[in-house]
Scaffold this motif. Structure first.
Motif, PDB file in Angstrom:
ATOM      1  N   TYR A   1      41.673  80.309  -2.181  1.00 37.30           N
ATOM      2  CA  TYR A   1      41.674  79.300  -1.202  1.00 37.30           C
ATOM      3  C   TYR A   1      40.197  79.543  -0.440  1.00 37.30           C
ATOM      4  CZ  TYR A   1      46.165  78.416  -2.522  1.00 37.30           C
ATOM      5  OH  TYR A   1      47.526  78.145  -2.918  1.00 37.30           O
ATOM      6  N   PHE A   2      39.964  80.731   0.060  1.00 36.25           N
ATOM      7  CA  PHE A   2      38.847  81.175   0.786  1.00 36.25           C
ATOM      8  C   PHE A   2      37.581  80.864  -0.040  1.00 36.25           C
ATOM      9  CE2 PHE A   2      42.314  83.162   3.134  1.00 36.25           C
ATOM     10  CZ  PHE A   2      42.048  82.645   4.214  1.00 36.25           C
ATOM     11  N   ILE A   3      37.586  81.205  -1.279  1.00 36.48           N
ATOM     12  CA  ILE A   3      36.494  80.818  -2.040  1.00 36.48           C
ATOM     13  C   ILE A   3      36.003  79.268  -1.916  1.00 36.48           C
ATOM     14  CG2 ILE A   3      35.450  80.848  -4.549  1.00 36.48           C
ATOM     15  CD1 ILE A   3      37.085  83.209  -5.342  1.00 36.48           C
ATOM     16  N   ILE A   4      37.069  78.523  -2.247  1.00 35.67           N
ATOM     17  CA  ILE A   4      37.043  77.078  -1.986  1.00 35.67           C
ATOM     18  C   ILE A   4      36.373  76.774  -0.475  1.00 35.67           C
ATOM     19  CG2 ILE A   4      38.044  74.736  -2.275  1.00 35.67           C
ATOM     20  CD1 ILE A   4      40.076  76.219  -4.173  1.00 35.67           C
ATOM     21  N   GLY A   5      37.211  77.398   0.373  1.00 39.19           N
ATOM     22  CA  GLY A   5      36.562  76.875   1.500  1.00 39.19           C
ATOM     23  C   GLY A   5      35.144  77.375   1.830  1.00 39.19           C
ATOM     24  N   THR A   6      34.857  78.473   1.390  1.00 42.61           N
ATOM     25  CA  THR A   6      33.220  78.860   1.661  1.00 42.61           C
ATOM     26  C   THR A   6      32.209  78.131   1.027  1.00 42.61           C
ATOM     27  OG1 THR A   6      34.185  81.518   1.792  1.00 42.61           O
ATOM     28  CG2 THR A   6      31.761  80.951   1.086  1.00 42.61           C
ATOM     29  N   LEU A   7      32.632  77.564  -0.305  1.00 42.75           N
ATOM     30  CA  LEU A   7      31.729  76.892  -0.776  1.00 42.75           C
ATOM     31  C   LEU A   7      31.562  75.355  -0.523  1.00 42.75           C
ATOM     32  CD1 LEU A   7      32.108  78.106  -4.828  1.00 42.75           C
ATOM     33  CD2 LEU A   7      30.665  79.022  -2.766  1.00 42.75           C
ATOM     34  N   THR A   8      32.814  75.027  -0.211  1.00 44.95           N
ATOM     35  CA  THR A   8      32.811  73.659   0.450  1.00 44.95           C
ATOM     36  C   THR A   8      32.104  73.398   1.830  1.00 44.95           C
ATOM     37  OG1 THR A   8      34.940  73.107  -0.620  1.00 44.95           O
ATOM     38  CG2 THR A   8      34.407  71.553   1.276  1.00 44.95           C
ATOM     39  N   LEU A   9      32.305  74.414   2.718  1.00 36.33           N
ATOM     40  CA  LEU A   9      31.563  74.425   3.780  1.00 36.33           C
ATOM     41  C   LEU A   9      30.171  74.584   4.016  1.00 36.33           C
ATOM     42  CD1 LEU A   9      34.534  75.985   5.702  1.00 36.33           C
ATOM     43  CD2 LEU A   9      34.036  73.778   6.346  1.00 36.33           C
TER      44      LEU A   9
ATOM     45  N   ALA B   1      18.724  74.420  -3.225  1.00 40.51           N
ATOM     46  CA  ALA B   1      19.567  74.771  -2.100  1.00 40.51           C
ATOM     47  C   ALA B   1      21.257  74.968  -2.472  1.00 40.51           C
ATOM     48  CB  ALA B   1      19.381  74.379  -0.599  1.00 40.51           C
ATOM     49  N   ILE B   2      21.508  73.728  -2.819  1.00 40.70           N
ATOM     50  CA  ILE B   2      23.173  73.433  -3.452  1.00 40.70           C
ATOM     51  C   ILE B   2      23.055  74.403  -4.706  1.00 40.70           C
ATOM     52  CG2 ILE B   2      24.639  72.035  -4.381  1.00 40.70           C
ATOM     53  CD1 ILE B   2      24.365  71.622  -1.394  1.00 40.70           C
ATOM     54  N   CYS B   3      22.363  74.556  -5.418  1.00 33.40           N
ATOM     55  CA  CYS B   3      22.544  75.550  -6.585  1.00 33.40           C
ATOM     56  C   CYS B   3      22.775  76.903  -6.147  1.00 33.40           C
ATOM     57  CB  CYS B   3      21.341  75.543  -7.391  1.00 33.40           C
ATOM     58  SG  CYS B   3      21.116  74.259  -8.401  1.00 33.40           S
ATOM     59  N   GLY B   4      22.141  77.512  -4.991  1.00 26.85           N
ATOM     60  CA  GLY B   4      22.389  78.745  -4.503  1.00 26.85           C
ATOM     61  C   GLY B   4      23.965  78.763  -4.013  1.00 26.85           C
ATOM     62  N   VAL B   5      24.464  77.887  -3.650  1.00 33.60           N
ATOM     63  CA  VAL B   5      25.875  77.973  -3.061  1.00 33.60           C
ATOM     64  C   VAL B   5      26.653  78.054  -4.334  1.00 33.60           C
ATOM     65  CG1 VAL B   5      27.754  76.724  -1.891  1.00 33.60           C
ATOM     66  CG2 VAL B   5      25.316  76.623  -0.901  1.00 33.60           C
ATOM     67  N   TRP B   6      26.557  77.355  -5.129  1.00 33.48           N
ATOM     68  CA  TRP B   6      27.170  77.271  -6.485  1.00 33.48           C
ATOM     69  C   TRP B   6      27.263  78.535  -7.030  1.00 33.48           C
ATOM     70  CZ3 TRP B   6      25.225  77.887 -11.412  1.00 33.48           C
ATOM     71  CH2 TRP B   6      26.245  77.502 -12.659  1.00 33.48           C
ATOM     72  N   ALA B   7      26.190  79.346  -7.207  1.00 32.50           N
ATOM     73  CA  ALA B   7      25.825  80.748  -7.778  1.00 32.50           C
ATOM     74  C   ALA B   7      26.334  81.614  -6.983  1.00 32.50           C
ATOM     75  CB  ALA B   7      24.299  80.928  -7.882  1.00 32.50           C
TER      76      ALA B   7
ATOM     77  N   GLY C   1      31.884  78.254   7.187  1.00 31.78           N
ATOM     78  CA  GLY C   1      31.908  78.867   5.859  1.00 31.78           C
ATOM     79  C   GLY C   1      31.878  80.075   5.592  1.00 31.78           C
ATOM     80  N   GLY C   2      30.843  80.806   6.468  1.00 34.30           N
ATOM     81  CA  GLY C   2      30.845  82.227   6.520  1.00 34.30           C
ATOM     82  C   GLY C   2      31.780  82.909   7.163  1.00 34.30           C
ATOM     83  N   ILE C   3      32.571  82.210   7.898  1.00 32.80           N
ATOM     84  CA  ILE C   3      34.000  82.983   8.158  1.00 32.80           C
ATOM     85  C   ILE C   3      34.964  83.064   7.058  1.00 32.80           C
ATOM     86  CG2 ILE C   3      36.168  82.766   9.967  1.00 32.80           C
ATOM     87  CD1 ILE C   3      34.126  81.397  11.778  1.00 32.80           C
ATOM     88  N   CYS C   4      35.083  82.113   6.373  1.00 26.79           N
ATOM     89  CA  CYS C   4      35.832  82.115   5.047  1.00 26.79           C
ATOM     90  C   CYS C   4      35.323  83.285   4.273  1.00 26.79           C
ATOM     91  CB  CYS C   4      35.869  80.639   4.391  1.00 26.79           C
ATOM     92  SG  CYS C   4      36.656  79.419   5.338  1.00 26.79           S
TER      93      CYS C   4
ATOM     94  N   HIS D   1      29.644  84.316  -8.048  1.00 28.22           N
ATOM     95  CA  HIS D   1      29.705  85.671  -7.769  1.00 28.22           C
ATOM     96  C   HIS D   1      31.115  86.263  -7.434  1.00 28.22           C
ATOM     97  CE1 HIS D   1      29.115  89.927  -5.968  1.00 28.22           C
ATOM     98  NE2 HIS D   1      27.884  89.720  -6.887  1.00 28.22           N
ATOM     99  N   MET D   2      31.517  85.397  -6.369  1.00 27.84           N
ATOM    100  CA  MET D   2      32.863  85.413  -5.722  1.00 27.84           C
ATOM    101  C   MET D   2      34.039  85.301  -6.796  1.00 27.84           C
ATOM    102  SD  MET D   2      32.317  83.312  -1.955  1.00 27.84           S
ATOM    103  CE  MET D   2      33.532  83.665  -1.048  1.00 27.84           C
ATOM    104  N   ALA D   3      33.829  84.415  -7.693  1.00 26.75           N
ATOM    105  CA  ALA D   3      35.102  84.400  -8.724  1.00 26.75           C
ATOM    106  C   ALA D   3      34.867  85.468  -9.484  1.00 26.75           C
ATOM    107  CB  ALA D   3      34.508  83.008  -9.427  1.00 26.75           C
ATOM    108  N   TRP D   4      33.732  85.881  -9.903  1.00 22.50           N
ATOM    109  CA  TRP D   4      33.874  87.206 -10.743  1.00 22.50           C
ATOM    110  C   TRP D   4      34.648  88.529  -9.862  1.00 22.50           C
ATOM    111  CZ3 TRP D   4      31.303  91.667  -8.919  1.00 22.50           C
ATOM    112  CH2 TRP D   4      31.264  93.117  -9.887  1.00 22.50           C
TER     113      TRP D   4
END
Length: 319
Positions: free
Chosen positions: A240-248, A269-275, A198-201, A279-282
């Protein structure tokens, strides 16, 4: 192409009015610039996966402790030193390229502020100091930390043979996602592999934005990057890399915390990933790949993007 910079000038992409240019003794400035002390964003991007991993271990193993606090501090010092050593190595290997690119021609080696020999000595000093921090960690963490040196050595050459040098940067910059947990617990958890991926994405996402600053010079000198590869379709690929980051990251958090912790900590913890995803979408909505200033601003904003899940994990540590 860049004009030859003055040997005493600041680095062109450094934060204006940074502490190195204002406060550091003149003799030390070229060395601190080699370490990117005037551009702290890279240290944050190297450090944050370490903190995610260490905090995740803290949540999974029962809360805050003095050892977790030391690992967090040690990772901070080590990230500053190893980012400095890695950047110095990058500048040594790229010295002939850097002098031909407008944004990098003012760096200490191509501008004549330091010699290659001086830079190599500075690199070794930083690496030795970082080793001193690493040796306070458990044996498995020490072995993993030393193992990361191969990735650091390879990365500067990646842009010469692949269109995906950002993957190699991600492999090196997210090694802390594996190391942080191991430093806290002394053992390995398979969820760390997903945290690492996820970090690599995430790295591919932010460094593609960064690389758009140099795409014209890179094309002239034959340097490859995902910015050049994706071109006008960059925004679509970055989705695609936003989706990959969040999913992983989300699956890694769930795997690591279930059933070791309470449901409230898991939700936080999951809310932190969602937030972080918001930011990435912004960033993607703001992106203009033909505006170098915007690309640099968005790249730097990833410090805040990466801090978000860290802050939520810190809260989860306390619930």
């Amino acid at each position: 192409m860049a004009d030859a910079p003055e040997s005493t000038g600041t680095v062109s992409d450094a934060v204006r009015g940074n502490w190195v240019d204002r406060l550091a003794p003149p003799w030390s400035r070229p060395y601190l610039r080699l370490s990117r002390a005037d551009r702290p964003i890279g240290t944050w991007l190297l450090l944050l996966p370490c903190w995610w991993s260490a905090l995740l271990a803290g949540v999974a193993t029962g809360g805050p402790s003095w050892w977790l606090a030391w690992v967090m501090a040690g990772c901070g010092i080590g990230a500053w030193l190893m980012r400095g050593a890695g950047c110095t190595w990058n500048d040594i290997t790229d010295r002939n390229f850097d002098g031909r690119v407008a944004r990098t021609a003012s760096r200490p080696i191509p501008s004549g502020q330091v010699s290659v020999t001086q830079a190599a000595a500075w690199m070794c000093l930083q690496a030795v100091l970082a080793l001193g921090i690493l040796l306070t960690f458990p044996p498995l963490a020490i072995a993993m930390g030393i193992g990361s040196l191969a990735l650091v050595c390879i990365y500067p050459f990646a842009k010469r043979f692949t269109w995906w040098p950002q993957i190699f940067l991600g492999l090196a910059f997210n090694w802390g996602a594996l190391l942080g947990w191991v430093a806290v617990t002394g053992s390995f958890h398979p969820a760390l592999l997903l945290l690492y991926l996820g970090g690599i994405c995430w790295t591919i996402f932010y460094d593609t934005i960064y690389a758009h600053q140099d795409k014209e010079d890179d094309a002239l000198i034959g340097v490859k990057s995902t910015a050049r590869l994706f071109g006008a379709n960059t925004a679509r690929y970055l989705q695609y890399f936003i989706i990959g980051t969040l999913t992983l990251l989300a699956v890694a958090v769930i795997w690591a915390l279930v059933p070791q912790t309470n449901i409230l900590a898991l939700v936080v913890a999951i809310c932190g990933v969602w937030a972080m995803g918001w930011h990435m979408a912004w960033q993607l909505r703001q992106l203009d790949i033909d505006d170098g200033d915007t690309c640099l601003r968005l790249f730097r904003s990833n410090r805040d993007a990466g801090l978000i899940p860290g802050l939520f994990l810190a809260v989860a540590l306390l619930v």
